[in-house]
Design a protein around this motif. Structure first.
Motif, PDB file in Angstrom:
ATOM      1  N   CYS A   3      57.385  40.811  29.607  1.00 28.64           N
ATOM      2  CA  CYS A   3      56.648  41.594  28.396  1.00 28.64           C
ATOM      3  C   CYS A   3      55.413  40.885  27.972  1.00 28.64           C
ATOM      4  CB  CYS A   3      57.604  41.700  27.144  1.00 28.64           C
ATOM      5  SG  CYS A   3      57.096  42.704  26.041  1.00 28.64           S
ATOM      6  N   HIS A  12      60.673  43.207  31.341  1.00 23.27           N
ATOM      7  CA  HIS A  12      60.839  44.707  31.434  1.00 23.27           C
ATOM      8  C   HIS A  12      61.973  45.116  32.482  1.00 23.27           C
ATOM      9  CE1 HIS A  12      56.455  45.532  30.088  1.00 23.27           C
ATOM     10  NE2 HIS A  12      57.207  45.128  29.218  1.00 23.27           N
ATOM     11  N   GLU A  13      62.551  46.316  32.102  1.00 25.23           N
ATOM     12  CA  GLU A  13      63.551  46.979  33.173  1.00 25.23           C
ATOM     13  C   GLU A  13      63.020  48.418  33.429  1.00 25.23           C
ATOM     14  OE1 GLU A  13      66.943  46.971  30.493  1.00 25.23           O
ATOM     15  OE2 GLU A  13      67.269  44.886  30.566  1.00 25.23           O
ATOM     16  N   ALA A  14      63.415  48.856  34.602  1.00 24.55           N
ATOM     17  CA  ALA A  14      63.007  50.381  34.873  1.00 24.55           C
ATOM     18  C   ALA A  14      63.998  51.301  34.063  1.00 24.55           C
ATOM     19  CB  ALA A  14      63.324  50.540  36.316  1.00 24.55           C
ATOM     20  N   ASP A  36      58.481  50.888  32.826  1.00 25.71           N
ATOM     21  CA  ASP A  36      59.223  49.755  32.809  1.00 25.71           C
ATOM     22  C   ASP A  36      59.257  49.443  31.158  1.00 25.71           C
ATOM     23  OD1 ASP A  36      59.420  48.998  35.564  1.00 25.71           O
ATOM     24  OD2 ASP A  36      57.222  48.365  35.762  1.00 25.71           O
ATOM     25  N   CYS A  38      60.613  47.263  27.843  1.00 26.20           N
ATOM     26  CA  CYS A  38      61.150  45.633  27.314  1.00 26.20           C
ATOM     27  C   CYS A  38      62.234  46.350  26.400  1.00 26.20           C
ATOM     28  CB  CYS A  38      60.295  45.193  26.504  1.00 26.20           C
ATOM     29  SG  CYS A  38      60.748  43.523  25.856  1.00 26.20           S
TER      30      CYS A  38
END
Length: 73
Positions: A3, A12-14, A36, A38
């Motif tokens: 982040c 971050h995640e998709a 993406d 957080c």
């Protein structure tokens, strides 16, 4: 990806998000935009390809009356 928000240690995640944007003095909400995100602070980052596609989509859709629509690939 880490982040970018100061003092946030999240990664971050998709995810698919609903993204509000002002385009030609109108507010549009586009659902299902890949980003993406957080999970700790909520910062969302759009990739370059996604941003370019979103702009193209807005150019086509801004002529109509709808102010909310899905992200189409």
């Amino acid at each position: 990806m880490k982040c970018h928000t100061p003092e946030c240690s999240g990664e971050h995640e998709a995810r698919a998000i609903s993204h509000a944007v002002i385009y030609q003095e109108r507010t549009f909400v586009v659902h299902g935009v890949p980003a993406d995100v957080c999970p700790e602070c909520g910062e969302a980052v759009l990739g370059e390809e996604t941003a370019m596609h979103l702009e193209s989509l807005l150019r086509r859709r801004a002529r109509g009356k709808a102010t909310a629509f899905p992200f189409e690939s």
